[in-house]
Scaffold this active site. Sequence first.
Site, mmCIF file in Angstrom:
data_model
loop_
_atom_site.group_PDB
_atom_site.id
_atom_site.type_symbol
_atom_site.label_atom_id
_atom_site.label_comp_id
_atom_site.label_asym_id
_atom_site.label_seq_id
_atom_site.Cartn_x
_atom_site.Cartn_y
_atom_site.Cartn_z
ATOM 1 N N HIS A 193 -7.011 -1.077 -11.876
ATOM 2 C CA HIS A 193 -7.329 0.032 -12.670
ATOM 3 C C HIS A 193 -8.872 0.539 -12.440
ATOM 4 C CE1 HIS A 193 -4.343 -1.446 -16.126
ATOM 5 N NE2 HIS A 193 -3.870 -0.631 -15.561
ATOM 6 N N LYS A 218 5.436 -1.281 -25.879
ATOM 7 C CA LYS A 218 5.141 -2.739 -25.826
ATOM 8 C C LYS A 218 4.236 -3.048 -26.788
ATOM 9 C CE LYS A 218 4.373 -1.285 -21.325
ATOM 10 N NZ LYS A 218 3.616 -1.372 -20.273
ATOM 11 N N ARG A 243 1.214 1.163 -7.150
ATOM 12 C CA ARG A 243 1.289 -0.371 -6.598
ATOM 13 C C ARG A 243 2.256 -0.399 -5.488
ATOM 14 N NH1 ARG A 243 0.927 -2.690 -12.455
ATOM 15 N NH2 ARG A 243 2.075 -0.510 -12.757
ATOM 16 N N SER A 284 -1.510 -5.544 -15.866
ATOM 17 C CA SER A 284 -1.793 -6.035 -17.139
ATOM 18 C C SER A 284 -0.707 -7.110 -17.396
ATOM 19 C CB SER A 284 -1.941 -5.067 -17.993
ATOM 20 O OG SER A 284 -3.083 -3.972 -17.609
HETATM 21 P P1 ADP Z 1 1.362 1.825 -18.392
HETATM 22 O O1 ADP Z 1 1.282 1.368 -19.691
HETATM 23 O O2 ADP Z 1 1.849 3.169 -18.098
HETATM 24 O O3 ADP Z 1 2.065 0.640 -17.194
HETATM 25 P P2 ADP Z 1 -1.001 0.796 -17.040
HETATM 26 O O4 ADP Z 1 -2.013 0.611 -18.031
HETATM 27 O O5 ADP Z 1 -0.298 -0.421 -16.692
HETATM 28 O O6 ADP Z 1 -0.170 1.841 -17.762
HETATM 29 O O7 ADP Z 1 -1.347 1.522 -15.638
HETATM 30 C C1 ADP Z 1 -1.934 2.845 -15.916
HETATM 31 C C2 ADP Z 1 -1.946 3.389 -14.314
HETATM 32 O O8 ADP Z 1 -2.476 2.540 -13.579
HETATM 33 C C3 ADP Z 1 -0.545 3.522 -13.875
HETATM 34 O O9 ADP Z 1 -0.274 4.792 -13.097
HETATM 35 C C4 ADP Z 1 -0.416 2.148 -12.911
HETATM 36 O O10 ADP Z 1 0.793 2.636 -11.592
HETATM 37 C C5 ADP Z 1 -1.788 2.325 -12.463
HETATM 38 N N1 ADP Z 1 -2.053 0.657 -12.001
HETATM 39 C C6 ADP Z 1 -1.806 -0.323 -12.866
HETATM 40 N N2 ADP Z 1 -2.269 -1.597 -12.300
HETATM 41 C C7 ADP Z 1 -2.344 -0.939 -11.154
HETATM 42 C C8 ADP Z 1 -3.101 -1.754 -9.590
HETATM 43 N N3 ADP Z 1 -2.962 -3.022 -9.662
HETATM 44 N N4 ADP Z 1 -3.333 -0.749 -8.576
HETATM 45 C C9 ADP Z 1 -3.086 0.481 -8.792
HETATM 46 N N5 ADP Z 1 -2.691 1.160 -9.882
HETATM 47 C C10 ADP Z 1 -2.257 0.332 -11.025
#
Ligand code: ADP
Length: 159
Positions: free
Chosen positions: A17, A41, A91, A128
């Site tokens: 992130h 979730k 990703r 995450s």
């Molecule tokens: P969600 O609850 O929508 O899955 P996240 O907090 O996991 O939200 O992710 C928010 C954004 O960050 C999404 O666009 C996700 O694809 C991106 N993201 C999460 N992890 C990574 C990573 N390791 N590299 C690049 N983008 C990421």
Amino acid sequence: MADAVYAGSFDPITNGHVAIIRAGLVAFDRIIVAVLTNTSKQPLFSVDERIEMITHALEGDPRVEVDRFDRGLLVDYARSKGVNVLLRGLRAAGDFEYELQMANMNSHLNPSVQTVFIGANDYFFVSSTLIKEIASLGGNLGGVVPRCVEEKLRATFGP
Ligand code: ADP
């Protein structure tokens, strides 16, 4: 140059992130990191804890605002902040289909809102969900999450 909203659960924020936010700041003047509070979730960390970790991880960069997004549509939230761009990270190929669907639905709901994608590079393998699983099993997360998150996970799951 404009502002963008980067929304997600950030439960917790990872270096993936952080990399997207830093890359986004090359293209945008300001990024509003919007923490989703009502995800399907069950979150591990409270919204306040997630906001604290994000703020700490970004070391108070004045170009980053950390906010909470409680209800309604993301496009409406963005418009309420005067922002027309949603920032998302990609990703793997697996992310693509869902993200494209969301981006198109959001611009259907509000044609003046567009989604901009940034491809993950160094942290493509970090999510995450996986972070929480590894932390619960006592794995080493140095380098894939910010230091403050590593400490928080250790305090939650033990050393
Ligand atoms: P969600 O609850 O929508 O899955 P996240 O907090 O996991 O939200 O992710 C928010 C954004 O960050 C999404 O666009 C996700 O694809 C991106 N993201 C999460 N992890 C990574 C990573 N390791 N590299 C690049 N983008 C990421």
